[in-house]
Enzyme design. Structure first.
Site, PDB file in Angstrom:
ATOM      1  N   ARG A 297      -9.052  -0.783   3.890  1.00 46.03           N
ATOM      2  CA  ARG A 297      -8.684  -0.460   2.513  1.00 46.03           C
ATOM      3  C   ARG A 297      -9.524  -1.237   1.497  1.00 46.03           C
ATOM      4  O   ARG A 297      -9.901  -0.708   0.461  1.00 46.03           O
ATOM      5  CB  ARG A 297      -7.211  -0.815   2.272  1.00 46.03           C
TER       6      ARG A 297
ATOM      7  N   TYR B 105      -2.419 -10.652   3.482  1.00 47.06           N
ATOM      8  CA  TYR B 105      -2.504  -9.243   3.876  1.00 47.06           C
ATOM      9  C   TYR B 105      -3.964  -8.903   4.153  1.00 47.06           C
ATOM     10  O   TYR B 105      -4.784  -8.848   3.234  1.00 47.06           O
ATOM     11  CB  TYR B 105      -1.937  -8.381   2.751  1.00 47.06           C
TER      12      TYR B 105
ATOM     13  N   ILE C 106       5.391  -4.982   9.691  1.00 45.48           N
ATOM     14  CA  ILE C 106       5.649  -4.384   8.379  1.00 45.48           C
ATOM     15  C   ILE C 106       5.251  -2.927   8.524  1.00 45.48           C
ATOM     16  O   ILE C 106       4.077  -2.602   8.654  1.00 45.48           O
ATOM     17  CB  ILE C 106       4.873  -5.090   7.262  1.00 45.48           C
TER      18      ILE C 106
ATOM     19  N   TYR D 104     -12.857  -4.890  -3.823  1.00 46.29           N
ATOM     20  CA  TYR D 104     -13.933  -4.505  -4.730  1.00 46.29           C
ATOM     21  C   TYR D 104     -14.871  -5.661  -5.071  1.00 46.29           C
ATOM     22  O   TYR D 104     -16.023  -5.653  -4.687  1.00 46.29           O
ATOM     23  CB  TYR D 104     -13.411  -3.852  -6.023  1.00 46.29           C
TER      24      TYR D 104
ATOM     25  N   LYS E 276      -0.020 -10.555   7.517  1.00 48.12           N
ATOM     26  CA  LYS E 276       0.132  -9.150   7.891  1.00 48.12           C
ATOM     27  C   LYS E 276      -1.242  -8.682   8.339  1.00 48.12           C
ATOM     28  O   LYS E 276      -2.175  -8.563   7.534  1.00 48.12           O
ATOM     29  CB  LYS E 276       0.632  -8.294   6.725  1.00 48.12           C
TER      30      LYS E 276
ATOM     31  N   THR F 146       0.831  -1.207   0.000  1.00 55.16           N
ATOM     32  CA  THR F 146       0.000   0.000   0.000  1.00 55.16           C
ATOM     33  C   THR F 146       0.863   1.254   0.000  1.00 55.16           C
ATOM     34  O   THR F 146       0.621   2.194  -0.763  1.00 55.16           O
ATOM     35  CB  THR F 146      -0.911   0.008   1.238  1.00 55.16           C
TER      36      THR F 146
END
Length: 291
Positions: free
Chosen positions: A139, A134, A204, A108, A162, A45
């Site tokens: 997000r 992830y 991270i 999405y 993550k 990101t």
């Protein structure tokens, strides 16, 4: 792959015309190696891959790998909401020599439980590299359920999660699946120590873009049993960490780097310059690095 300590979620520097600044990228990679960063995560990101072409992605990974030259691990962000695209990008990173891949949940279009499982399992099967799941629902608009994490944790190529939901209750649920061959890394800089208290092996980190030594000290202090030192650092730099997310990442971290003289350039639309009030707040928060 044993993941522990501080992995930087590396920014992608740009020239004023918006093109990738590969010279600065190499300079940043060398700086992280010299400052003890445990590994580099490129094109996550923070790396703005969402506005870059596949060719630019490949060129960034190649330059990072060439610069690091095996001295620390390099993880390539290769995720997509299209499983076939994620496989294609992951194979390209593998063939260039990446040590592992970071694969995001399919944003999405989202997915049901079976589709979510297959998205990650099919990428891991096709590529054969150590794969990091992830989870960042803020997000993507979708999340990995604890049951899906548990199932994926047994895949031979899926080595870590993550966890960037910011939900400590969720983190506790998935922490039950940590084993010798499956780890969790914090994806939130304001929760490094709380996540490590639940069994995470490191972070991270966006914060590590400006404070690689501090972030390494925080994580390694905890790993070495010095929880008090880790907690002290988490709390000392908490206001700065919060300021790095006063607007959507990576706007504040790039602004902070530029304020510190690192000259990493701007952004690609729809990201743009910080609001002046937020910029002033960020500048005040950076004072902790001078004190």
């Amino acid at each position: 792959m044993k993941l522990s300590g501080s992995y930087v979620a590396l920014i992608t520097p740009f020239h004023p015309d918006g093109s990738v600044n590969f010279e600065k990228l190499a300079e940043l990679c060398e700086w992280h190696v010299q400052n003890g960063t445990d590994g580099i995560v490129a094109l996550g990101t923070t790396g703005e891959s969402s506005t870059m072409t596949h060719e630019e992605d490949d060129a960034v990974i190649r330059r990072v790998l060439d610069t690091v030259n095996g001295r620390i691990p390099v993880i390539a962000g290769t995720g997509s909401n299209c499983t076939e695209t994620a496989i294609m990008k992951s194979k390209a990173a593998r063939d260039m020599g990446a040590d592992g891949i970071l694969v995001i949940t399919p944003y999405y279009n989202k997915a049901n439980e079976k589709g979510m499982y297959r998205h990650f399992a099919d990428v891991a099967d096709a590529v054969g590299l150590p794969t990091i799941l992830y989870n960042v629902p803020g997000r993507t608009g979708c999340a990995l359920s604890p049951a899906c994490v548990e199932a994926l944790s047994h895949h031979p190529h899926i080595v870590a999660l993550k966890e960037a939901s910011g939900n400590i209750s969720y983190a506790a649920k998935v922490a039950r699946y940590i084993r010798e061959d499956f780890q969790i890394l914090s994806g939130n800089d304001d929760m490094i120590v709380p996540m490590m208290a639940l069994g995470a092996s490191g972070v991270i980190s966006v914060f590590a873009n400006i404070c690689p030594g501090i972030c390494r000290d925080m994580t390694h202090s905890f790993l070495d049993g010095n929880v008090a030192r880790a907690r002290e650092l988490q709390l000392k730099y908490l206001d700065l960490i919060n300021a790095l997310f006063i607007e959507v990442n990576p706007i504040p971290i790039k602004e902070a780097m530029n304020l510190l003289g690192m000259d990493v350039g701007g952004y690609r639309l729809p990201l743009c310059e910080m609001d002046e009030k937020n910029r002033a707040a960020l500048q005040r928060a950076l004072a902790v690095l001078r004190g």
